[in-house]
Design a protein around this motif. Structure first.
Motif, PDB file in Angstrom:
ATOM      1  N   MET A  57       0.829  -1.205   0.000  1.00 42.11           N
ATOM      2  CA  MET A  57       0.000   0.000   0.000  1.00 42.11           C
ATOM      3  C   MET A  57       0.866   1.259   0.000  1.00 42.11           C
ATOM      4  O   MET A  57       1.727   1.422   0.867  1.00 42.11           O
ATOM      5  CB  MET A  57      -0.888   0.018   1.243  1.00 42.11           C
ATOM      6  CG  MET A  57      -1.756   1.265   1.387  1.00 42.11           C
ATOM      7  SD  MET A  57      -3.159   1.247   0.265  1.00 42.11           S
ATOM      8  CE  MET A  57      -4.188  -0.012   1.071  1.00 42.11           C
ATOM      9  N   PRO A  58       0.661   2.192  -0.939  1.00 40.86           N
ATOM     10  CA  PRO A  58       1.376   3.465  -0.873  1.00 40.86           C
ATOM     11  C   PRO A  58       0.945   4.248   0.369  1.00 40.86           C
ATOM     12  O   PRO A  58      -0.254   4.469   0.583  1.00 40.86           O
ATOM     13  CB  PRO A  58       0.946   4.184  -2.149  1.00 40.86           C
ATOM     14  CG  PRO A  58       0.433   3.117  -3.059  1.00 40.86           C
ATOM     15  CD  PRO A  58      -0.162   2.088  -2.151  1.00 40.86           C
ATOM     16  N   VAL A  59       1.896   4.644   1.195  1.00 41.86           N
ATOM     17  CA  VAL A  59       1.586   5.337   2.444  1.00 41.86           C
ATOM     18  C   VAL A  59       2.421   6.616   2.534  1.00 41.86           C
ATOM     19  O   VAL A  59       3.650   6.577   2.416  1.00 41.86           O
ATOM     20  CB  VAL A  59       1.871   4.445   3.672  1.00 41.86           C
ATOM     21  CG1 VAL A  59       1.639   5.224   4.966  1.00 41.86           C
ATOM     22  CG2 VAL A  59       0.985   3.205   3.645  1.00 41.86           C
ATOM     23  N   LEU A  60       1.726   7.721   2.749  1.00 39.06           N
ATOM     24  CA  LEU A  60       2.374   9.004   2.991  1.00 39.06           C
ATOM     25  C   LEU A  60       2.326   9.294   4.484  1.00 39.06           C
ATOM     26  O   LEU A  60       1.242   9.284   5.092  1.00 39.06           O
ATOM     27  CB  LEU A  60       1.637  10.113   2.216  1.00 39.06           C
ATOM     28  CG  LEU A  60       1.987  11.565   2.548  1.00 39.06           C
ATOM     29  CD1 LEU A  60       3.478  11.829   2.392  1.00 39.06           C
ATOM     30  CD2 LEU A  60       1.163  12.504   1.679  1.00 39.06           C
ATOM     31  N   LEU A  61       3.477   9.543   5.089  1.00 34.42           N
ATOM     32  CA  LEU A  61       3.561   9.770   6.524  1.00 34.42           C
ATOM     33  C   LEU A  61       3.593  11.261   6.839  1.00 34.42           C
ATOM     34  O   LEU A  61       4.245  12.047   6.156  1.00 34.42           O
ATOM     35  CB  LEU A  61       4.829   9.120   7.083  1.00 34.42           C
ATOM     36  CG  LEU A  61       4.975   7.618   6.880  1.00 34.42           C
ATOM     37  CD1 LEU A  61       6.303   7.148   7.464  1.00 34.42           C
ATOM     38  CD2 LEU A  61       3.810   6.863   7.502  1.00 34.42           C
ATOM     39  N   GLY A  62       2.877  11.628   7.901  1.00 36.74           N
ATOM     40  CA  GLY A  62       2.899  13.001   8.382  1.00 36.74           C
ATOM     41  C   GLY A  62       2.900  13.004   9.897  1.00 36.74           C
ATOM     42  O   GLY A  62       2.429  12.054  10.538  1.00 36.74           O
ATOM     43  N   ALA A  63       3.444  14.067  10.494  1.00 40.03           N
ATOM     44  CA  ALA A  63       3.482  14.166  11.949  1.00 40.03           C
ATOM     45  C   ALA A  63       3.487  15.630  12.354  1.00 40.03           C
ATOM     46  O   ALA A  63       3.920  16.508  11.597  1.00 40.03           O
ATOM     47  CB  ALA A  63       4.710  13.459  12.511  1.00 40.03           C
ATOM     48  N   THR A  64       3.004  15.880  13.555  1.00 41.42           N
ATOM     49  CA  THR A  64       3.003  17.227  14.113  1.00 41.42           C
ATOM     50  C   THR A  64       3.673  17.201  15.478  1.00 41.42           C
ATOM     51  O   THR A  64       3.647  16.177  16.179  1.00 41.42           O
ATOM     52  CB  THR A  64       1.572  17.771  14.266  1.00 41.42           C
ATOM     53  OG1 THR A  64       0.806  16.882  15.097  1.00 41.42           O
ATOM     54  CG2 THR A  64       0.884  17.902  12.916  1.00 41.42           C
ATOM     55  N   GLY A  65       4.294  18.316  15.827  1.00 43.01           N
ATOM     56  CA  GLY A  65       4.961  18.399  17.124  1.00 43.01           C
ATOM     57  C   GLY A  65       5.217  19.843  17.487  1.00 43.01           C
ATOM     58  O   GLY A  65       5.016  20.759  16.675  1.00 43.01           O
ATOM     59  N   GLY A  66       5.677  20.041  18.705  1.00 43.62           N
ATOM     60  CA  GLY A  66       5.879  21.395  19.195  1.00 43.62           C
ATOM     61  C   GLY A  66       7.025  22.127  18.535  1.00 43.62           C
ATOM     62  O   GLY A  66       6.934  23.317  18.243  1.00 43.62           O
ATOM     63  N   THR A  67       8.121  21.418  18.295  1.00 41.64           N
ATOM     64  CA  THR A  67       9.303  22.052  17.709  1.00 41.64           C
ATOM     65  C   THR A  67       9.902  21.158  16.648  1.00 41.64           C
ATOM     66  O   THR A  67       9.661  19.945  16.604  1.00 41.64           O
ATOM     67  CB  THR A  67      10.382  22.335  18.773  1.00 41.64           C
ATOM     68  OG1 THR A  67      10.963  21.092  19.195  1.00 41.64           O
ATOM     69  CG2 THR A  67       9.797  23.050  19.983  1.00 41.64           C
ATOM     70  N   ALA A  68      10.740  21.754  15.808  1.00 43.19           N
ATOM     71  CA  ALA A  68      11.391  21.006  14.731  1.00 43.19           C
ATOM     72  C   ALA A  68      12.355  19.955  15.256  1.00 43.19           C
ATOM     73  O   ALA A  68      12.779  19.073  14.503  1.00 43.19           O
ATOM     74  CB  ALA A  68      12.121  21.978  13.816  1.00 43.19           C
ATOM     75  N   ARG A  69      12.708  20.019  16.544  1.00 44.25           N
ATOM     76  CA  ARG A  69      13.622  19.021  17.113  1.00 44.25           C
ATOM     77  C   ARG A  69      13.063  17.610  16.997  1.00 44.25           C
ATOM     78  O   ARG A  69      13.808  16.635  17.014  1.00 44.25           O
ATOM     79  CB  ARG A  69      13.886  19.327  18.598  1.00 44.25           C
ATOM     80  CG  ARG A  69      14.619  20.608  18.876  1.00 44.25           C
ATOM     81  CD  ARG A  69      15.205  20.601  20.284  1.00 44.25           C
ATOM     82  NE  ARG A  69      14.243  20.237  21.287  1.00 44.25           N
ATOM     83  CZ  ARG A  69      13.444  21.097  21.934  1.00 44.25           C
ATOM     84  NH1 ARG A  69      13.505  22.381  21.646  1.00 44.25           N
ATOM     85  NH2 ARG A  69      12.617  20.691  22.858  1.00 44.25           N
ATOM     86  N   HIS A  70      11.740  17.494  16.893  1.00 49.12           N
ATOM     87  CA  HIS A  70      11.111  16.173  16.855  1.00 49.12           C
ATOM     88  C   HIS A  70      10.939  15.626  15.440  1.00 49.12           C
ATOM     89  O   HIS A  70      10.426  14.524  15.264  1.00 49.12           O
ATOM     90  CB  HIS A  70       9.744  16.230  17.533  1.00 49.12           C
ATOM     91  CG  HIS A  70       9.777  16.695  18.952  1.00 49.12           C
ATOM     92  ND1 HIS A  70      10.510  16.057  19.926  1.00 49.12           N
ATOM     93  CD2 HIS A  70       9.178  17.743  19.564  1.00 49.12           C
ATOM     94  CE1 HIS A  70      10.355  16.687  21.082  1.00 49.12           C
ATOM     95  NE2 HIS A  70       9.560  17.726  20.886  1.00 49.12           N
ATOM     96  N   SER A  71      11.337  16.380  14.431  1.00 50.61           N
ATOM     97  CA  SER A  71      11.027  15.994  13.061  1.00 50.61           C
ATOM     98  C   SER A  71      11.647  14.662  12.655  1.00 50.61           C
ATOM     99  O   SER A  71      11.075  13.927  11.843  1.00 50.61           O
ATOM    100  CB  SER A  71      11.487  17.093  12.098  1.00 50.61           C
ATOM    101  OG  SER A  71      12.881  17.299  12.201  1.00 50.61           O
ATOM    102  N   LEU A  72      12.808  14.315  13.214  1.00 47.99           N
ATOM    103  CA  LEU A  72      13.468  13.065  12.840  1.00 47.99           C
ATOM    104  C   LEU A  72      12.692  11.831  13.297  1.00 47.99           C
ATOM    105  O   LEU A  72      12.955  10.726  12.820  1.00 47.99           O
ATOM    106  CB  LEU A  72      14.887  13.026  13.402  1.00 47.99           C
ATOM    107  CG  LEU A  72      15.880  14.017  12.784  1.00 47.99           C
ATOM    108  CD1 LEU A  72      17.231  13.890  13.481  1.00 47.99           C
ATOM    109  CD2 LEU A  72      16.031  13.780  11.290  1.00 47.99           C
ATOM    110  N   ALA A  73      11.738  12.020  14.214  1.00 52.55           N
ATOM    111  CA  ALA A  73      10.952  10.884  14.695  1.00 52.55           C
ATOM    112  C   ALA A  73      10.155  10.234  13.572  1.00 52.55           C
ATOM    113  O   ALA A  73       9.837   9.041  13.635  1.00 52.55           O
ATOM    114  CB  ALA A  73      10.013  11.327  15.816  1.00 52.55           C
ATOM    115  N   VAL A  74       9.817  10.996  12.543  1.00 47.13           N
ATOM    116  CA  VAL A  74       9.101  10.420  11.408  1.00 47.13           C
ATOM    117  C   VAL A  74       9.925   9.296  10.790  1.00 47.13           C
ATOM    118  O   VAL A  74       9.400   8.230  10.451  1.00 47.13           O
ATOM    119  CB  VAL A  74       8.779  11.502  10.354  1.00 47.13           C
ATOM    120  CG1 VAL A  74       8.118  10.877   9.134  1.00 47.13           C
ATOM    121  CG2 VAL A  74       7.897  12.589  10.950  1.00 47.13           C
TER     122      VAL A  74
END
Length: 206
Positions: free
Chosen positions: A112-129
């Motif tokens: 299945m083609p899956v596009l991932l998205g995430a939200t967080g308080g600061t850009a420091r968390h972006s690598l969690a994706v």
């Protein structure tokens, strides 16, 4: 002649309204517009996990999703593409998001083609994706897109598209998912009993 395509959108925001749902809607809009450009009629099935929270917990205990949750999962596995968006807590996906994924059959999202998205308080968390969400869906053998979208709180208050990269990244991700969905032949979920011989076959040699 236009052909139909269905997008299943999983939003794990806990508040109402939520930035998680806002990001999910923006990604959906970008994908749908590109699919329409490619000649498709688009249907969107949105799964707001907040509305199914109790049913998700019940399914974890019983092993069987029921009611509206079961219907939502049917829409998910029958879709041509998936957009999955979660808030990040303690540098990883939310417990509700993970619990929902845990009740899915291990083969439900295969290919299945899956596009991932995430939200967080600061850009420091972006690598969690990439170090938590991507391995999760790779384990399920989903076709995870290389482009993922993270939105920090400040991204929603940016000074327009020329300064804020979020809108451009949303458009890029939507186009990538649309192109993947465009070429995909959806064969639906596998029949777990497809290889089981019939009663007559078993008696054939008698």
């Amino acid at each position: 002649m236009s052909t139909p395509r269905t997008l299943a959108v999983v939003s794990a925001g806990l508040s109402n309204p939520s930035s998680t749902r806002l990001l999910a809607d923006r990604l959906t809009g970008a994908t749908a517009r590109e699919l329409e450009t490619l000649g498709h009629d688009v249907t969107v099935e949105t799964i707001e996990l907040r509305d199914h929270a109790h049913a998700v917990m019940d399914a974890m205990l019983t092993g069987f999703p029921t009611g509206d949750l079961a219907t939502a999962i049917e829409h998910l596995v029958a879709a041509d593409g998936v957009i999955a968006v979660t808030p990040l807590f303690t540098t990883t996906y939310s417990g509700l998001f993970k619990s929902f994924v845990d009740i899915l059959d291990k083969d439900a999202l295969g290919g299945m083609p899956v596009l991932l998205g995430a939200t967080g308080g600061t850009a420091r968390h972006s690598l969690a994706v990439d170090y938590s969400m991507r391995p999760l869906f790779t384990y399920l053998h989903a076709d995870v897109l290389s482009t993922a979208v993270f939105a920090a709180t400040d991204d929603w208050a940016g000074a327009g598209d020329q300064v804020n990269p979020l809108p451009r990244r949303i458009e890029r991700a939507g186009k990538e998912l649309a192109e993947r969905v465009h070429v995909r032949q959806n064969v639906g979920p596998a029949d777990p009993f497809a290889s089981t011989p019939s009663f007559l076959d078993m008696l054939g040699g008698a």
